[in-house]
Design a protein around this motif. Structure first.
Motif, PDB file in Angstrom:
ATOM      1  N   VAL A 182      -1.067   3.462  40.837  1.00 51.18           N
ATOM      2  CA  VAL A 182      -0.298   2.800  41.907  1.00 51.18           C
ATOM      3  C   VAL A 182       1.200   2.943  41.648  1.00 51.18           C
ATOM      4  CG1 VAL A 182       0.274   0.570  42.946  1.00 51.18           C
ATOM      5  CG2 VAL A 182      -2.113   1.163  42.507  1.00 51.18           C
ATOM      6  N   THR A 183       1.603   2.741  40.398  1.00 53.11           N
ATOM      7  CA  THR A 183       3.023   2.828  40.053  1.00 53.11           C
ATOM      8  C   THR A 183       3.563   4.231  40.275  1.00 53.11           C
ATOM      9  OG1 THR A 183       2.785   1.068  38.401  1.00 53.11           O
ATOM     10  CG2 THR A 183       4.697   2.498  38.195  1.00 53.11           C
ATOM     11  N   ILE A 184       2.813   5.247  39.836  1.00 54.61           N
ATOM     12  CA  ILE A 184       3.240   6.633  40.040  1.00 54.61           C
ATOM     13  C   ILE A 184       3.276   6.968  41.533  1.00 54.61           C
ATOM     14  CG2 ILE A 184       2.623   9.046  39.638  1.00 54.61           C
ATOM     15  CD1 ILE A 184       1.457   8.197  36.947  1.00 54.61           C
ATOM     16  N   PHE A 185       2.301   6.431  42.268  1.00 52.39           N
ATOM     17  CA  PHE A 185       2.252   6.664  43.712  1.00 52.39           C
ATOM     18  C   PHE A 185       3.484   6.073  44.406  1.00 52.39           C
ATOM     19  CE2 PHE A 185       0.579   5.275  47.966  1.00 52.39           C
ATOM     20  CZ  PHE A 185       0.484   6.551  48.511  1.00 52.39           C
ATOM     21  N   VAL A 186       3.843   4.844  44.018  1.00 49.65           N
ATOM     22  CA  VAL A 186       5.025   4.196  44.597  1.00 49.65           C
ATOM     23  C   VAL A 186       6.273   5.022  44.295  1.00 49.65           C
ATOM     24  CG1 VAL A 186       6.499   2.147  44.495  1.00 49.65           C
ATOM     25  CG2 VAL A 186       4.022   1.885  44.534  1.00 49.65           C
ATOM     26  N   LEU A 187       6.369   5.538  43.073  1.00 49.14           N
ATOM     27  CA  LEU A 187       7.523   6.363  42.707  1.00 49.14           C
ATOM     28  C   LEU A 187       7.520   7.673  43.493  1.00 49.14           C
ATOM     29  CD1 LEU A 187       8.928   6.932  39.151  1.00 49.14           C
ATOM     30  CD2 LEU A 187       8.576   8.874  40.677  1.00 49.14           C
ATOM     31  N   PRO A 237       6.403  -6.641  37.513  1.00 47.53           N
ATOM     32  CA  PRO A 237       7.632  -5.906  37.180  1.00 47.53           C
ATOM     33  C   PRO A 237       7.388  -4.419  36.945  1.00 47.53           C
ATOM     34  CG  PRO A 237       7.576  -7.988  35.998  1.00 47.53           C
ATOM     35  CD  PRO A 237       6.231  -7.821  36.634  1.00 47.53           C
ATOM     36  N   ALA A 238       6.226  -4.065  36.370  1.00 44.06           N
ATOM     37  CA  ALA A 238       5.941  -2.649  36.134  1.00 44.06           C
ATOM     38  C   ALA A 238       5.818  -1.889  37.455  1.00 44.06           C
ATOM     39  CB  ALA A 238       4.663  -2.504  35.310  1.00 44.06           C
ATOM     40  N   ILE A 239       5.163  -2.489  38.434  1.00 49.57           N
ATOM     41  CA  ILE A 239       5.061  -1.848  39.750  1.00 49.57           C
ATOM     42  C   ILE A 239       6.431  -1.775  40.410  1.00 49.57           C
ATOM     43  CG2 ILE A 239       4.083  -2.101  42.064  1.00 49.57           C
ATOM     44  CD1 ILE A 239       1.579  -3.282  40.741  1.00 49.57           C
ATOM     45  N   LEU A 240       7.255  -2.795  40.203  1.00 50.00           N
ATOM     46  CA  LEU A 240       8.627  -2.758  40.715  1.00 50.00           C
ATOM     47  C   LEU A 240       9.433  -1.645  40.059  1.00 50.00           C
ATOM     48  CD1 LEU A 240       9.446  -6.577  40.936  1.00 50.00           C
ATOM     49  CD2 LEU A 240       9.178  -4.977  42.845  1.00 50.00           C
ATOM     50  N   LEU A 241       9.113  -1.336  38.799  1.00 46.95           N
ATOM     51  CA  LEU A 241       9.756  -0.204  38.142  1.00 46.95           C
ATOM     52  C   LEU A 241       9.408   1.105  38.859  1.00 46.95           C
ATOM     53  CD1 LEU A 241       9.267  -1.148  34.390  1.00 46.95           C
ATOM     54  CD2 LEU A 241      11.463  -0.827  35.536  1.00 46.95           C
ATOM     55  N   GLY A 242       8.160   1.199  39.312  1.00 49.14           N
ATOM     56  CA  GLY A 242       7.786   2.352  40.117  1.00 49.14           C
ATOM     57  C   GLY A 242       8.600   2.406  41.400  1.00 49.14           C
ATOM     58  N   VAL A 277       8.898   5.868  34.478  1.00 47.98           N
ATOM     59  CA  VAL A 277       7.463   5.843  34.746  1.00 47.98           C
ATOM     60  C   VAL A 277       6.658   5.674  33.455  1.00 47.98           C
ATOM     61  CG1 VAL A 277       7.023   8.335  34.631  1.00 47.98           C
ATOM     62  CG2 VAL A 277       5.655   6.913  36.150  1.00 47.98           C
ATOM     63  N   PHE A 278       7.094   6.283  32.363  1.00 47.44           N
ATOM     64  CA  PHE A 278       6.363   6.119  31.109  1.00 47.44           C
ATOM     65  C   PHE A 278       6.583   4.724  30.532  1.00 47.44           C
ATOM     66  CE2 PHE A 278       5.923  10.733  31.185  1.00 47.44           C
ATOM     67  CZ  PHE A 278       4.646  10.895  30.662  1.00 47.44           C
ATOM     68  N   GLY A 279       7.775   4.168  30.706  1.00 42.11           N
ATOM     69  CA  GLY A 279       8.002   2.791  30.284  1.00 42.11           C
ATOM     70  C   GLY A 279       7.133   1.824  31.053  1.00 42.11           C
ATOM     71  N   ALA A 281       4.279   2.557  32.417  1.00 39.02           N
ATOM     72  CA  ALA A 281       2.896   2.782  31.986  1.00 39.02           C
ATOM     73  C   ALA A 281       2.579   1.990  30.726  1.00 39.02           C
ATOM     74  CB  ALA A 281       2.660   4.273  31.756  1.00 39.02           C
ATOM     75  N   VAL A 282       3.526   1.937  29.787  1.00 38.34           N
ATOM     76  CA  VAL A 282       3.314   1.154  28.561  1.00 38.34           C
ATOM     77  C   VAL A 282       3.135  -0.327  28.903  1.00 38.34           C
ATOM     78  CG1 VAL A 282       4.360   0.409  26.385  1.00 38.34           C
ATOM     79  CG2 VAL A 282       4.561   2.789  27.104  1.00 38.34           C
ATOM     80  N   LEU A 283       3.951  -0.835  29.808  1.00 30.91           N
ATOM     81  CA  LEU A 283       3.829  -2.236  30.217  1.00 30.91           C
ATOM     82  C   LEU A 283       2.476  -2.497  30.881  1.00 30.91           C
ATOM     83  CD1 LEU A 283       7.395  -2.948  31.708  1.00 30.91           C
ATOM     84  CD2 LEU A 283       6.521  -3.532  29.429  1.00 30.91           C
ATOM     85  N   LEU A 284       2.004  -1.536  31.661  1.00 27.10           N
ATOM     86  CA  LEU A 284       0.738  -1.723  32.364  1.00 27.10           C
ATOM     87  C   LEU A 284      -0.456  -1.679  31.421  1.00 27.10           C
ATOM     88  CD1 LEU A 284       1.513   0.330  35.588  1.00 27.10           C
ATOM     89  CD2 LEU A 284       1.100  -2.142  35.444  1.00 27.10           C
ATOM     90  N   VAL A 285      -0.328  -0.954  30.325  1.00 23.20           N
ATOM     91  CA  VAL A 285      -1.398  -0.993  29.316  1.00 23.20           C
ATOM     92  C   VAL A 285      -1.537  -2.411  28.780  1.00 23.20           C
ATOM     93  CG1 VAL A 285      -2.042  -0.226  26.999  1.00 23.20           C
ATOM     94  CG2 VAL A 285      -1.220   1.438  28.666  1.00 23.20           C
ATOM     95  N   TRP A 286      -0.415  -3.040  28.474  1.00 28.88           N
ATOM     96  CA  TRP A 286      -0.441  -4.434  28.007  1.00 28.88           C
ATOM     97  C   TRP A 286      -1.022  -5.355  29.085  1.00 28.88           C
ATOM     98  CZ3 TRP A 286      -0.087  -7.641  24.006  1.00 28.88           C
ATOM     99  CH2 TRP A 286       0.220  -8.983  24.236  1.00 28.88           C
ATOM    100  N   ALA A 287      -0.574  -5.168  30.333  1.00 28.16           N
ATOM    101  CA  ALA A 287      -1.053  -6.023  31.421  1.00 28.16           C
ATOM    102  C   ALA A 287      -2.559  -5.885  31.611  1.00 28.16           C
ATOM    103  CB  ALA A 287      -0.320  -5.678  32.719  1.00 28.16           C
ATOM    104  N   GLY A 288      -3.086  -4.657  31.483  1.00 26.84           N
ATOM    105  CA  GLY A 288      -4.525  -4.456  31.634  1.00 26.84           C
ATOM    106  C   GLY A 288      -5.319  -5.157  30.550  1.00 26.84           C
TER     107      GLY A 288
END
Length: 347
Positions: A182-187, A237-242, A277-279, A281-288
């Motif tokens: 989703v984040t990559i898609f938004v970007l 916030p991670a999706i907002l980063l996207g 995007v890689f930053g 992704a790291v946040l989303l690993v924690w969120a998952g």
């Protein structure tokens, strides 16, 4: 011009030795970054050594002194142009804790714009549910969100609280990969000149606002924040980063009066988009991980106060991290800009 070389070298030796100590320190610790004041001093010493070399360049006497200054100036010149940076290996610590937050702050206005779009969506979604409860079926695509909040809370609290059993690892993996996509898609939707990025951010805000309004209206505030905050404090916030990356990409495509060509504008932002995007992704690993192994447990297993407190702590930690971490990277950018500008001016 006549120069007393003995007197000249005794007078200037202190500055040469100071520059040499700085260069030796940087050679021993390549990852060290100077603050702004150190950058200014380094530039002054470099200019002084260059001027001294120019003064004695025509003298045939004291060739050892000339070679010493030539070597000193060459080392300083190489340091300014980051020759040592090409030898660095990738460091996750340096990338995530320095470059990522520094890049975030560099383009923070795009993050603020993404946040404003999502908040607008939240207000719209919340107002729609309050004014027309039947709108839930349209605004909330997931069946478990369309039921009565109180009934869902009752089911969750009396359930085994381990309703995904041994599938927690696979569930966590699914959440990570889904949210990263989703984040990559938004970007990537920044390629639509930002229209797609804004639309997706607004749509996600509408759904979030509708859920929040629905649960608040039902009096399930504790459950709502105990359920959303632990993972949402990092996931949103991670999706907002996207979204930040998507709007940055859109700005590069549009140009906004910049003289640089289209390809040059894209080349300039590509490294920063990669970092963002890689930053994220790291946040989303924690969120998952948190969503699968923590958010899914409700009272009486984990009190809501504990879950809410954990989420608030995450928000504070992430805010501090993005606003303060990587300051040395900011200083390095200032160093390169400052010294580079003065180098050009001297030529």
């Amino acid at each position: 011009m006549i120069i007393d070389l003995g007197k000249f070298s005794r007078k200037r030796k202190t500055y040469w030795e100071e520059l040499e100590r700085v260069l030796d320190s940087l050679d021993k610790n390549p990852e060290r970054s100077m603050d702004v004041e150190e950058v200014k001093r380094f530039h002054y010493l470099y200019q002084a050594a260059s001027t001294d070399l120019a003064k004695i360049a025509t003298f045939s006497a004291e060739p050892g002194l000339r070679r010493y200054l030539e070597n000193l100036v060459a080392r300083a010149y190489g340091e300014i142009h980051e020759n040592r940076g090409k030898r660095k290996r990738f460091s996750f610590k340096r990338f995530f804790f320095k470059r990522f937050p520094a890049t975030f702050r560099k383009h923070v206005r795009f993050f603020q714009a993404a946040l404003a779009v999502m908040l607008a969506g939240c207000l719209f979604g919340g107002a729609a549910v309050v004014l027309d409860p039947e709108a839930k079926s349209v605004l909330m695509p997931f069946p478990h969100l369309q039921t009565d909040p109180s009934e869902r809370v009752e089911r969750e609290e009396i359930a085994d609280n381990d309703n995904i059993g041994g599938r927690k690892a696979s569930f966590s993996s699914y959440l990570m990969t889904h949210n990263i996509r989703v984040t990559i898609f938004v970007l990537a939707l920044g390629m639509t000149w930002g229209v797609g990025t804004v639309a997706v951010l607004f749509a996600n805000g509408v759904m979030l606002g509708a859920v929040v309004a629905d649960y608040l209206a039902a009096g399930e505030t504790a459950f709502l924040f105990g359920w959303l905050l632990p993972h949402g404090a990092v996931e949103i916030p991670a999706i907002l980063l996207g979204g930040q990356g998507g709007l940055l990409l859109a700005a590069a495509l549009i140009g906004f009066g910049k003289r640089a060509g289209f390809r040059q504008r894209l080349r300039e932002i590509t490294p920063d988009l990669t970092v963002i995007v890689f930053g994220a992704a790291v946040l989303l690993v924690w969120a998952g991980i948190i969503e699968a192994f923590f958010s899914q447990y409700h009272e009486p297993i984990i009190p809501y106060e504990v879950k809410i407190g954990f989420g608030v702590a995450e928000i504070c930690a992430l805010s501090y991290f993005l606003s303060r971490a990587g300051r040395s990277a900011d200083s390095r950018d200032v160093r390169q800009t400052l010294i580079g500008a003065k180098m050009v001016g001297n030529k």
